[in-house]
Structures are given as C-alpha cells and as structure tokens.
Scaffold this active site. Structure first.
Site, PDB file in Angstrom:
ATOM      1  N   THR A  33       0.856  -1.199   0.000  1.00  0.00           N
ATOM      2  CA  THR A  33       0.000   0.000   0.000  1.00  0.00           C
ATOM      3  C   THR A  33       0.890   1.247   0.000  1.00  0.00           C
ATOM      4  O   THR A  33       1.949   1.240   0.614  1.00  0.00           O
ATOM      5  CB  THR A  33      -0.892  -0.017   1.255  1.00  0.00           C
ATOM      6  OG1 THR A  33      -1.771  -1.133   1.154  1.00  0.00           O
ATOM      7  CG2 THR A  33      -1.719   1.266   1.386  1.00  0.00           C
ATOM      8  N   ASP A  90       8.558   3.453   5.144  1.00  0.00           N
ATOM      9  CA  ASP A  90       8.754   4.846   5.566  1.00  0.00           C
ATOM     10  C   ASP A  90      10.200   5.118   5.948  1.00  0.00           C
ATOM     11  O   ASP A  90      10.691   6.219   5.754  1.00  0.00           O
ATOM     12  CB  ASP A  90       7.828   5.147   6.750  1.00  0.00           C
ATOM     13  CG  ASP A  90       6.385   4.943   6.345  1.00  0.00           C
ATOM     14  OD1 ASP A  90       5.939   5.613   5.410  1.00  0.00           O
ATOM     15  OD2 ASP A  90       5.711   4.071   6.938  1.00  0.00           O
ATOM     16  N   GLY A 103       0.943   4.937   6.074  1.00  0.00           N
ATOM     17  CA  GLY A 103      -0.274   4.934   5.250  1.00  0.00           C
ATOM     18  C   GLY A 103      -1.423   4.214   5.957  1.00  0.00           C
ATOM     19  O   GLY A 103      -2.522   4.125   5.412  1.00  0.00           O
ATOM     20  N   GLU A 109      -0.266  -5.405   6.121  1.00  0.00           N
ATOM     21  CA  GLU A 109       1.052  -5.444   5.473  1.00  0.00           C
ATOM     22  C   GLU A 109       1.967  -6.437   6.180  1.00  0.00           C
ATOM     23  O   GLU A 109       2.698  -7.184   5.545  1.00  0.00           O
ATOM     24  CB  GLU A 109       1.687  -4.049   5.486  1.00  0.00           C
ATOM     25  CG  GLU A 109       1.010  -3.097   4.505  1.00  0.00           C
ATOM     26  CD  GLU A 109       1.499  -1.660   4.589  1.00  0.00           C
ATOM     27  OE1 GLU A 109       1.309  -0.940   3.603  1.00  0.00           O
ATOM     28  OE2 GLU A 109       2.055  -1.256   5.626  1.00  0.00           O
TER      29      GLU A 109
END
Ligand code: 5RP
Length: 228
Positions: A33, A90, A103, A109
C-alpha cells in the site's frame, strides 16, 4: 538537499519496475500500500493484461480497488506461502529493517509480509536512514479502552499521538485506531514489548522481515540486502 518531487516519483517508479522482474508466472503475489506500491500494482496490471497469470493478496482497500480496476485477480485463500510480497516503507536501515504504516495499512502489510517466502521493499532514497526511529512508529490499537493501551505504550518510553484525519480519529481498514508513537530508541526488544501490551494489534517495526530493498536513487537503482 531533498530531491525534487519529479525525481522522487522517478525513483519510486524505477524501484517498482525492478521489483516486477521478481514476479514468477502462476504464483500469488502480495501487493503493498502507498504511493510506491501503486507503481508496482500499475506495472503488474500491465503485465497481467499482456498475459501473465498471477493472483494477488492485497494489503488495503485502496490497493484492492487499484488491482481490481487493473484486472489483477485477487484472492484471500492460499494453501501455502505467498511467493513474493512487494511493499513500500517509511524508513529503511542498512540491515533492511524498516518502519511501515504511515499509510495506515501496517497490520495487513505485516501479515502479508510474514506469509510470503520473499518480502522485498521498494522505495526512493529519501527512505534510507542510518537508524530507525527518525519519525513516529505507527501502532494499530483496538478502539476499546484505547487510552489505557496508549498509557501502556507510554510506559515503554513512547509518546503516542492519536492519528487524526479531517478532525476525526483515523480508522484503519480493520476498524482500529493508529497511535503514531515517537520513541527514543527503536529495536527488536521494543518490538517484542509492544506485542506484549493487550490492545496493541500490530506495530510498524519490521525487523528481519525483508530480504532486500530496491531503492531508486540519483545514481540509479540500488539493492540493499540480497535479491531473492
Ligand atoms: C502504508 C505503508 C507504506 O508502504 C509506507 O507508508 C510508504 O508509503 P509511500 O510509498 O507512499 O512513501 O507502510 O501503510
């Protein structure tokens, strides 16, 4: 100096394009994502339209919508491991540990990454850090008594802040809240301690999970770790 936005997008695209080479026909692929994962999904959809047979497991409603629109067959049933999962990050350290979840999709995830034989990160070079913890670590918590959960996170040295969007608490695809938490030190012991708090469903520290990171940079695509 930070890269210009167009250069950042080009780096994300280059990383996603290299990751597409890892997709094997007839397998199940985990789709991440975020803005970098979007490039991977876009490329995979193009390959599916050209005849590649794959199925995908998605990590968010947003990625599901993009994959479905692109004609990628989605599944939530596997009788074994996923072959490959590809996702953004990130922060990525030199040992390919990472922080994810800004996100808001960290829970799915991490499940997808853990269920995959090969988990590979894709990113632009701004995500590379010497040490994780430059920014906040997202922690997904159950809404039930979330303030108590937040206090338990504080007792580990964190400074949790409830993620808000448009003046309301942000809600994950799973109906939960996210506490963006700043810590002085971020390590595997903290990861385990967070898992010990009832109410914490998952956190964005991914230690020892990714085999490699494909990173777009001004000097071309760099590989951290070993490409599986
Ligand atoms: C979403 C994530 C993303 O992969 C992460 O935030 C990176 O996003 P982007 O590619 O847009 O920088 O963990 O939960």
């Amino acid at each position: 100096m930070a890269n210009a936005p167009a250069e950042v997008e080009a780096q994300k695209q280059a990383a996603a394009a290299r990751a597409l080479e890892l997709v094997r026909p007839g397998t199940i692929v985990g789709l991440g994502t975020g803005s970098t994962a979007r490039y991977f999904i876009e490329g995979l959809a193009r390959r599916v339209r050209s005849g590649l047979t794959v199925q995908a497991v998605v990590t968010s409603l947003e990625s599901r919508a993009q994959a479905e629109a692109g004609g990628i067959p989605i599944t939530e049933r596997t009788d074994g491991w996923l072959d490959l999962a590809v996702d953004g990050a990130d922060e990525i350290d030199p040992a390919v540990n990472c922080v994810k979840g800004r996100g808001g999709a960290l829970l799915r995830e991490k499940i997808v990454a853990h269920a995959s034989r090969r988990f590979v990160l894709i990113a632009d070079e701004s995500k590379l850090v010497g040490r994780l913890g430059r920014g906040a670590v997202p922690v997904e918590v159950l809404p039930f008594l979330w303030e108590a959960t937040s206090r338990s996170i504080e007792s580990l040295g964190g400074q949790p802040e409830l993620r808000m969007t448009a003046g309301r608490p942000f809600t994950s695809d799973n109906g939960n809240l996210i506490l963006d938490t700043t810590f002085g030190t971020v390590d595997a012991a903290l990861s385990a301690a967070l898992h010990g708090i009832p109410g914490v469903l998952e956190h964005g520290l991914f230690f020892g999970m990714a085999r490699a990171a494909i990173v777009g940079s001004a000097a071309g695509v760099r590989i951290l770790g070993e490409l599986p």
